[in-house]
Motif scaffolding. Structure first.
Motif, PDB file in Angstrom:
ATOM      1  N   LYS A   1     -20.630  61.668 -26.986  1.00  0.00           N
ATOM      2  CA  LYS A   1     -21.673  60.772 -26.484  1.00  0.00           C
ATOM      3  C   LYS A   1     -22.960  60.916 -27.291  1.00  0.00           C
ATOM      4  CE  LYS A   1     -20.918  62.033 -22.139  1.00  0.00           C
ATOM      5  NZ  LYS A   1     -21.033  62.129 -20.669  1.00  0.00           N
ATOM      6  N   ARG A   2     -23.287  62.130 -27.664  1.00  0.00           N
ATOM      7  CA  ARG A   2     -24.485  62.374 -28.476  1.00  0.00           C
ATOM      8  C   ARG A   2     -24.358  61.684 -29.832  1.00  0.00           C
ATOM      9  NH1 ARG A   2     -24.382  67.567 -27.778  1.00  0.00           N
ATOM     10  NH2 ARG A   2     -23.523  68.060 -29.809  1.00  0.00           N
ATOM     11  N   TYR A   3     -23.184  61.791 -30.451  1.00  0.00           N
ATOM     12  CA  TYR A   3     -22.951  61.131 -31.735  1.00  0.00           C
ATOM     13  C   TYR A   3     -23.067  59.611 -31.600  1.00  0.00           C
ATOM     14  CZ  TYR A   3     -21.041  65.495 -33.732  1.00  0.00           C
ATOM     15  OH  TYR A   3     -20.868  66.766 -34.204  1.00  0.00           O
ATOM     16  N   LEU A   4     -22.507  59.051 -30.543  1.00  0.00           N
ATOM     17  CA  LEU A   4     -22.571  57.603 -30.335  1.00  0.00           C
ATOM     18  C   LEU A   4     -24.016  57.142 -30.111  1.00  0.00           C
ATOM     19  CD1 LEU A   4     -19.418  57.108 -28.106  1.00  0.00           C
ATOM     20  CD2 LEU A   4     -19.744  56.227 -30.422  1.00  0.00           C
ATOM     21  N   ARG A   5     -24.766  57.884 -29.287  1.00  0.00           N
ATOM     22  CA  ARG A   5     -26.169  57.534 -29.048  1.00  0.00           C
ATOM     23  C   ARG A   5     -26.978  57.589 -30.340  1.00  0.00           C
ATOM     24  NH1 ARG A   5     -26.456  61.409 -25.024  1.00  0.00           N
ATOM     25  NH2 ARG A   5     -25.299  60.619 -23.273  1.00  0.00           N
ATOM     26  N   GLN A   6     -26.748  58.625 -31.153  1.00  0.00           N
ATOM     27  CA  GLN A   6     -27.470  58.759 -32.416  1.00  0.00           C
ATOM     28  C   GLN A   6     -27.149  57.604 -33.357  1.00  0.00           C
ATOM     29  OE1 GLN A   6     -29.899  60.799 -33.225  1.00  0.00           O
ATOM     30  NE2 GLN A   6     -30.080  59.861 -35.230  1.00  0.00           N
ATOM     31  N   THR A   7     -25.909  57.185 -33.380  1.00  0.00           N
ATOM     32  CA  THR A   7     -25.529  56.052 -34.227  1.00  0.00           C
ATOM     33  C   THR A   7     -26.246  54.786 -33.779  1.00  0.00           C
ATOM     34  OG1 THR A   7     -23.380  57.037 -34.671  1.00  0.00           O
ATOM     35  CG2 THR A   7     -23.584  54.683 -35.065  1.00  0.00           C
ATOM     36  N   PHE A   8     -26.302  54.550 -32.472  1.00  0.00           N
ATOM     37  CA  PHE A   8     -27.016  53.374 -31.976  1.00  0.00           C
ATOM     38  C   PHE A   8     -28.502  53.463 -32.287  1.00  0.00           C
ATOM     39  CE2 PHE A   8     -23.298  52.259 -29.419  1.00  0.00           C
ATOM     40  CZ  PHE A   8     -23.323  50.884 -29.575  1.00  0.00           C
ATOM     41  N   LEU A   9     -29.063  54.649 -32.225  1.00  0.00           N
ATOM     42  CA  LEU A   9     -30.468  54.823 -32.567  1.00  0.00           C
ATOM     43  C   LEU A   9     -30.724  54.446 -34.022  1.00  0.00           C
ATOM     44  CD1 LEU A   9     -33.108  55.852 -31.293  1.00  0.00           C
ATOM     45  CD2 LEU A   9     -32.557  58.102 -32.186  1.00  0.00           C
ATOM     46  N   GLU A  10     -29.827  54.841 -34.908  1.00  0.00           N
ATOM     47  CA  GLU A  10     -29.972  54.519 -36.325  1.00  0.00           C
ATOM     48  C   GLU A  10     -29.749  53.034 -36.609  1.00  0.00           C
ATOM     49  OE1 GLU A  10     -27.459  57.059 -38.630  1.00  0.00           O
ATOM     50  OE2 GLU A  10     -28.462  58.870 -37.919  1.00  0.00           O
ATOM     51  N   LEU A  11     -28.908  52.381 -35.826  1.00  0.00           N
ATOM     52  CA  LEU A  11     -28.582  50.969 -36.053  1.00  0.00           C
ATOM     53  C   LEU A  11     -29.401  50.018 -35.177  1.00  0.00           C
ATOM     54  CD1 LEU A  11     -24.690  51.232 -36.167  1.00  0.00           C
ATOM     55  CD2 LEU A  11     -26.251  50.996 -38.109  1.00  0.00           C
ATOM     56  N   LYS A  12     -30.379  50.550 -34.467  1.00  0.00           N
ATOM     57  CA  LYS A  12     -31.127  49.774 -33.476  1.00  0.00           C
ATOM     58  C   LYS A  12     -31.669  48.454 -34.029  1.00  0.00           C
ATOM     59  CE  LYS A  12     -35.053  51.473 -31.913  1.00  0.00           C
ATOM     60  NZ  LYS A  12     -36.014  52.260 -31.129  1.00  0.00           N
ATOM     61  N   GLU A  13     -32.190  48.463 -35.230  1.00  0.00           N
ATOM     62  CA  GLU A  13     -32.781  47.255 -35.816  1.00  0.00           C
ATOM     63  C   GLU A  13     -31.725  46.235 -36.237  1.00  0.00           C
ATOM     64  OE1 GLU A  13     -36.043  46.769 -35.735  1.00  0.00           O
ATOM     65  OE2 GLU A  13     -36.187  48.734 -34.767  1.00  0.00           O
ATOM     66  N   GLU A  14     -30.505  46.682 -36.460  1.00  0.00           N
ATOM     67  CA  GLU A  14     -29.452  45.795 -36.960  1.00  0.00           C
ATOM     68  C   GLU A  14     -28.601  45.171 -35.859  1.00  0.00           C
ATOM     69  OE1 GLU A  14     -27.119  47.468 -40.155  1.00  0.00           O
ATOM     70  OE2 GLU A  14     -28.710  48.914 -40.561  1.00  0.00           O
ATOM     71  N   ILE A  15     -28.767  45.631 -34.607  1.00  0.00           N
ATOM     72  CA  ILE A  15     -27.924  45.158 -33.507  1.00  0.00           C
ATOM     73  C   ILE A  15     -28.606  44.004 -32.786  1.00  0.00           C
ATOM     74  CG2 ILE A  15     -26.887  45.797 -31.298  1.00  0.00           C
ATOM     75  CD1 ILE A  15     -26.538  48.597 -32.436  1.00  0.00           C
ATOM     76  N   ASP A  16     -27.832  42.972 -32.491  1.00  0.00           N
ATOM     77  CA  ASP A  16     -28.338  41.824 -31.739  1.00  0.00           C
ATOM     78  C   ASP A  16     -28.832  42.298 -30.378  1.00  0.00           C
ATOM     79  OD1 ASP A  16     -28.798  39.416 -30.489  1.00  0.00           O
ATOM     80  OD2 ASP A  16     -26.970  38.479 -31.228  1.00  0.00           O
ATOM     81  N   PRO A  17     -30.102  42.024 -30.037  1.00  0.00           N
ATOM     82  CA  PRO A  17     -30.680  42.597 -28.819  1.00  0.00           C
ATOM     83  C   PRO A  17     -30.265  41.931 -27.510  1.00  0.00           C
ATOM     84  CG  PRO A  17     -32.296  41.259 -29.937  1.00  0.00           C
ATOM     85  CD  PRO A  17     -31.081  41.292 -30.817  1.00  0.00           C
ATOM     86  N   ALA A  18     -29.521  40.876 -27.531  1.00  0.00           N
ATOM     87  CA  ALA A  18     -29.239  40.119 -26.312  1.00  0.00           C
ATOM     88  C   ALA A  18     -27.922  40.509 -25.644  1.00  0.00           C
ATOM     89  CB  ALA A  18     -29.232  38.630 -26.633  1.00  0.00           C
ATOM     90  N   PHE A  19     -27.454  41.744 -25.837  1.00  0.00           N
ATOM     91  CA  PHE A  19     -26.148  42.118 -25.304  1.00  0.00           C
ATOM     92  C   PHE A  19     -26.181  43.444 -24.553  1.00  0.00           C
ATOM     93  CE2 PHE A  19     -24.942  39.120 -28.564  1.00  0.00           C
ATOM     94  CZ  PHE A  19     -23.882  38.450 -27.984  1.00  0.00           C
ATOM     95  N   ASP A  20     -25.305  43.530 -23.551  1.00  0.00           N
ATOM     96  CA  ASP A  20     -24.964  44.797 -22.914  1.00  0.00           C
ATOM     97  C   ASP A  20     -23.609  45.202 -23.475  1.00  0.00           C
ATOM     98  OD1 ASP A  20     -27.216  44.774 -21.373  1.00  0.00           O
ATOM     99  OD2 ASP A  20     -26.208  44.289 -19.490  1.00  0.00           O
ATOM    100  N   MET A  21     -23.453  46.492 -23.794  1.00  0.00           N
ATOM    101  CA  MET A  21     -22.208  46.978 -24.390  1.00  0.00           C
ATOM    102  C   MET A  21     -21.738  48.227 -23.658  1.00  0.00           C
ATOM    103  SD  MET A  21     -23.354  46.758 -28.344  1.00  0.00           S
ATOM    104  CE  MET A  21     -25.118  46.657 -28.121  1.00  0.00           C
ATOM    105  N   VAL A  22     -20.437  48.342 -23.517  1.00  0.00           N
ATOM    106  CA  VAL A  22     -19.824  49.569 -23.012  1.00  0.00           C
ATOM    107  C   VAL A  22     -18.858  50.049 -24.083  1.00  0.00           C
ATOM    108  CG1 VAL A  22     -18.332  50.590 -21.260  1.00  0.00           C
ATOM    109  CG2 VAL A  22     -20.064  48.925 -20.590  1.00  0.00           C
ATOM    110  N   ILE A  23     -19.022  51.309 -24.475  1.00  0.00           N
ATOM    111  CA  ILE A  23     -18.166  51.898 -25.500  1.00  0.00           C
ATOM    112  C   ILE A  23     -17.290  52.941 -24.833  1.00  0.00           C
ATOM    113  CG2 ILE A  23     -18.097  53.315 -27.582  1.00  0.00           C
ATOM    114  CD1 ILE A  23     -20.942  50.983 -26.922  1.00  0.00           C
ATOM    115  N   ILE A  24     -15.987  52.826 -25.041  1.00  0.00           N
ATOM    116  CA  ILE A  24     -15.031  53.774 -24.493  1.00  0.00           C
ATOM    117  C   ILE A  24     -14.423  54.545 -25.651  1.00  0.00           C
ATOM    118  CG2 ILE A  24     -12.901  54.055 -23.172  1.00  0.00           C
ATOM    119  CD1 ILE A  24     -13.588  51.333 -21.864  1.00  0.00           C
ATOM    120  N   ALA A  25     -14.543  55.859 -25.593  1.00  0.00           N
ATOM    121  CA  ALA A  25     -13.982  56.711 -26.641  1.00  0.00           C
ATOM    122  C   ALA A  25     -12.515  56.978 -26.335  1.00  0.00           C
ATOM    123  CB  ALA A  25     -14.754  58.017 -26.723  1.00  0.00           C
ATOM    124  N   ARG A  26     -11.693  56.921 -27.374  1.00  0.00           N
ATOM    125  CA  ARG A  26     -10.278  57.232 -27.242  1.00  0.00           C
ATOM    126  C   ARG A  26     -10.016  58.652 -27.746  1.00  0.00           C
ATOM    127  NH1 ARG A  26      -7.330  51.639 -29.258  1.00  0.00           N
ATOM    128  NH2 ARG A  26      -7.543  50.536 -27.292  1.00  0.00           N
TER     129      ARG A  26
END
Length: 118
Positions: free
Chosen positions: A61-86
């Protein structure tokens, strides 16, 4: 990642699952739905106990949050997302998880650089 960027309530998770679209690769599944209520994207993370103990799950979860933090400017802001790790994510390092997440995001066109022009 600030708490305003997170989905925490079960009803919000269920809304994304029922109304949203999904894409997946071997490591991650992403569900997403348009949400114009906020001026930023929100994410919910789900890591099953099948993947490992609390230390392993929290690391993913920490790795996923950090990735989103780094990509924050590149992600379309109008969405809710749920990520499920396999299960394969338990053996992955940060860069592998980041690459996998970017692959799934590019399939969904949530990353601005991969959006199709109309």
């Amino acid at each position: 990642m600030k708490k305003m960027y997170r989905i925490k309530k079960n009803e919000e998770f269920q809304h994304v699952f029922k109304k949203g679209k999904s894409f997946a690769n071997r490591q991650l599944v992403i569900y997403f739905v348009r949400n114009n209520q906020y001026n930023h994207f929100r994410i919910g993370l789900s890591v099953s106990k099948k993947i490992g103990n609390a230390v392993v799950r929290n690391r993913i979860k920490r790795y996923l949050r950090q990735t989103f933090l780094e990509l924050k400017e590149e992600i379309d802001p109008a969405f809710d997302m749920v990520i499920i790790a396999r299960i394969p994510t338990k053996d992955m390092e940060y860069h592998g998880i980041k690459k996998s997440l970017m692959h799934v995001l590019s399939k969904t066109e949530l990353l601005k650089r991969y959006q199709k022009t109309k």
